[in-house]
Write an enzyme that holds these catalytic residues in place. Sequence first.
Site, PDB file in Angstrom:
ATOM      1  N   SER A  16       0.849  -1.186   0.000  1.00 42.54           N
ATOM      2  CA  SER A  16       0.000   0.000   0.000  1.00 42.54           C
ATOM      3  C   SER A  16       0.884   1.235   0.000  1.00 42.54           C
ATOM      4  CB  SER A  16      -0.903   0.042   1.242  1.00 42.54           C
ATOM      5  OG  SER A  16      -1.833  -1.017   1.240  1.00 42.54           O
ATOM      6  N   THR A  23      -6.745  -5.905   9.130  1.00 42.52           N
ATOM      7  CA  THR A  23      -7.833  -6.485   9.919  1.00 42.52           C
ATOM      8  C   THR A  23      -7.730  -6.131  11.390  1.00 42.52           C
ATOM      9  OG1 THR A  23      -6.654  -8.546  10.427  1.00 42.52           O
ATOM     10  CG2 THR A  23      -7.899  -8.468   8.356  1.00 42.52           C
ATOM     11  N   ALA A  27      -5.824  -7.513  13.673  1.00 40.47           N
ATOM     12  CA  ALA A  27      -5.516  -8.641  14.555  1.00 40.47           C
ATOM     13  C   ALA A  27      -4.124  -8.480  15.169  1.00 40.47           C
ATOM     14  CB  ALA A  27      -5.604  -9.953  13.786  1.00 40.47           C
ATOM     15  N   HIS A  37       1.760 -10.757   5.233  1.00 41.67           N
ATOM     16  CA  HIS A  37       2.568 -10.781   6.459  1.00 41.67           C
ATOM     17  C   HIS A  37       4.035 -11.068   6.154  1.00 41.67           C
ATOM     18  CE1 HIS A  37      -1.305 -12.047   8.850  1.00 41.67           C
ATOM     19  NE2 HIS A  37      -1.326 -10.774   8.471  1.00 41.67           N
TER      20      HIS A  37
END
Length: 515
Positions: free
Chosen positions: A118, A129, A131, A439
């Site tokens: 991004s 998200t 998390a 990730h």
Amino acid sequence: MNARRYPATVDVVIVGSGPTGSAYARILSERAPGTTIAMFEVGPTVSDPPGAHVKNIADPAERARAQVASEGPGERGEKVASPGAAKAGVRGARPGTFLLEEGYAFDGEDGMPVAAMSSNVGGMAAHWTGACPRPNDSERIGFLDDLDELLDEADRLLGVTTDAFDSAPFGAIVRERLSAAVDAGRVDRTKVQRMPLAVHRREDGRLVWSGSDIVLGEVTRSNPAFSLFDESLAVRVLVEGGRAAGVVVRDLRSGAEHVVRARYVVVAADALRTPQLLWASGVRPEALGRYLNDQAQVVYASRLRDMPPLAEDAPTAGLAEYSGVSWVPFTDDMPFHGQIMQLDASPIPLAEDDPVVPGSIVGLGLFCAKDLRAEDRVAFDDDHVDGYGMPAPRIHYRLTDRDQEVVERARREITRLAEVIGDPVGDQPFTLPLGSSLHYQGSTRMGLVDDGTSVCDVDSEVWGVPDLFVAGNGVIPTATACNPTVTSVALAVRGARKIASVLARDRSAAVSASA
């Protein structure tokens, strides 16, 4: 905070406005007041306040515009914003991200066909998200005695909670069924539990997702010595006398380049673009870009059986794609991390006369830890450039036989869990294309000694280049299956504290000398 006149000199330059770069700015603002800080971000500002999560934008059209604005350097970037495209066999990026144009796979290798990035103020933290699970067992960095305290601090900066979705229907039932299937023999920290999330619920019931704005906090936003420059590309780190001395920045609005000198430089781009900038600057330690690892991801869905219909006054307001998030922690015996999300719709169309009760469809995702190999890497050369004119990332990546075995085991386990929870939706689980987890880790990894297997020391300072620090998921040296953000922010806290302690000590000494 958004400035346009570039300074000639600051104490600290931060390249990248994601959560780890923002953690440096926050800790410096708290611990070394008066430190001048310039943060440079290649992408535009897409939210208010800068760095806020786009899910907090109420207007869907405005939110969509923010996502598109985050999707890279223009027409050359591939902008296929379709979350379901990967399953259809198309290279698709999630909204708010963009793919590598080329160099994502080579003959005889698996590659990362959907590796994505991004470009916007806040980085991927404007789209994630939220998390924030903690690492367990071999995921943990064994040579950091203060890891738990650093993780506590990361929770503070990210605004981590575990109760934001307690009102989601059936959440306790989901965890009860999962616990019966996996908790035997586990210690408390690895038993099924609520997922720690960087989100909180306001008094009016509205969810507020954490982005870099939360990490920066009011202390940074109100710091007159802090400036954020968007649409500003760092093209080179200045190294003089063997030490980092600043950066060369290109104003993407005008094309003009500026030299900004600094006592410290922190490169906190991402796991692909942090090594890119170091390589472009001639900083090329042996481990740069190596030990790259992603988390292979297996997904499935299940429908809760024997669920009563929701009462008319059930608290369903605020139900979203991630409602009722539960966590099955990684263990060495079960080398994957489970993210279990209740949905308000079925991912597969059901019969029209079979309405879905919100929260009764459960999406299951298992993330697999990867064998770490120096051969898995992001590389650069002088012949290929990206849409910004920087050396283009070229990914060499392969799953080992053990990796393949772990993925197959995850497929069996996710099928078992789907059957424990309820009735599986669909014929079989789906293994997502590599790179789907977003990730990416290891490319600027931390180590205890400069032995060619790491890029930086335990404070994230690059070996052989004093005053140059790296930050982000790429610094994590272990093979993790859990979401890495809280760990990478924890490591950034450690590096920021080192810089802050030196600056605060020097400022105190200067005051004493002038008294």
